[in-house]
Motif scaffolding. Structure first.
Motif, PDB file in Angstrom:
ATOM      1  N   UNK A   1       0.812  -1.208   0.000  1.00 37.38           N
ATOM      2  CA  UNK A   1       0.000   0.000   0.000  1.00 37.38           C
ATOM      3  C   UNK A   1       0.853   1.270   0.000  1.00 37.38           C
ATOM      4  N   UNK A   2       0.392   2.239  -0.789  1.00 37.33           N
ATOM      5  CA  UNK A   2       1.066   3.528  -0.903  1.00 37.33           C
ATOM      6  C   UNK A   2       2.141   3.563  -1.970  1.00 37.33           C
ATOM      7  N   UNK A   3       2.639   2.411  -2.385  1.00 43.11           N
ATOM      8  CA  UNK A   3       3.752   2.392  -3.328  1.00 43.11           C
ATOM      9  C   UNK A   3       3.374   2.819  -4.742  1.00 43.11           C
ATOM     10  N   UNK A   4       2.098   2.729  -5.114  1.00 45.89           N
ATOM     11  CA  UNK A   4       1.661   3.232  -6.418  1.00 45.89           C
ATOM     12  C   UNK A   4       1.081   4.637  -6.301  1.00 45.89           C
ATOM     13  N   UNK A   5       1.325   5.287  -5.166  1.00 45.46           N
ATOM     14  CA  UNK A   5       0.953   6.685  -4.998  1.00 45.46           C
ATOM     15  C   UNK A   5      -0.456   6.927  -4.500  1.00 45.46           C
ATOM     16  N   UNK A   6      -1.162   5.869  -4.125  1.00 42.20           N
ATOM     17  CA  UNK A   6      -2.534   6.068  -3.651  1.00 42.20           C
ATOM     18  C   UNK A   6      -2.548   6.604  -2.221  1.00 42.20           C
ATOM     19  N   UNK A   7      -3.636   7.319  -1.928  1.00 42.66           N
ATOM     20  CA  UNK A   7      -3.863   7.822  -0.576  1.00 42.66           C
ATOM     21  C   UNK A   7      -4.641   6.834   0.269  1.00 42.66           C
TER      22      UNK A   7
END
Length: 181
Positions: free
Chosen positions: A81-87
């Motif tokens: 989680x977070x590694x593809x830039x999602x919040x």
């Protein structure tokens, strides 16, 4: 069947591809996520600012279903989680199947109106070579479709934490399919 929920939340005050996971985010109505580089009423995405700095910010919040990460893991990709830039990383909702204008209720206070699909870019390959191709799938009619998440604007502010419930309110019909924003 799993109850739809928030798996993880992330934010970053700088324009980097991946966002660090945090214990909570604060959504601000009409602006986005407090302390995130993409927070603002007008676009904060660097490539869109160059085109039109007064463009409404339809990309205040980026959401990805953890189901994408699960699918990618079966193909050998390791993404957290977070590694593809999602919040917001979710579980139990077909985000890519929602129509434009759907409202996601997160926890007890916050709500986000879905504005469209994330348009995956070559930065994904900078994170892991070849990954941009892997985030595309084929729909029922044989068309290639992005699975890189959806974007939204904050309607109602509030605190969002991992474990918070998710609920969807669909817009009035006829539904409008998601397009890249």
């Amino acid at each position: 069947m799993r109850i739809p929920s928030v798996v993880s939340v992330s934010r970053d005050d700088r324009h980097r591809f991946s966002k660090p996971v945090v214990d909570r985010i604060v959504l601000l109505g009409g602006l986005g996520i407090e302390g995130d580089a993409h927070c603002g009423a007008t676009t904060q995405h660097r490539y869109l600012v160059k085109k039109d700095p007064m463009r409404a910010n339809l990309c205040q919040v980026h959401l990805i279903g953890v189901e994408l990460y699960d699918d990618l893991a079966t193909a050998g990709w390791q993404i957290a989680p977070g590694q593809l830039g999602e919040n917001v990383t979710t579980r139990g909702i077909d985000l890519m199947g929602l129509p434009t204008g759907s409202i996601l209720h997160l926890g007890g206070e916050a709500s986000i109106e879905i504005t469209g699909k994330r348009s995956p870019c070559s930065q994904i390959n900078g994170f892991q070579a070849g990954l941009v191709k892997a985030v595309f799938g084929v729909d029922e009619s044989g068309r290639t479709q992005s699975r890189a998440g959806i974007m939204g604007i904050v309607l109602t502010g509030g605190v969002v934490r991992p474990g918070d419930s998710l609920r969807v309110t669909l817009p009035a019909e006829p539904f409008r399919a998601l397009i890249a924003v």
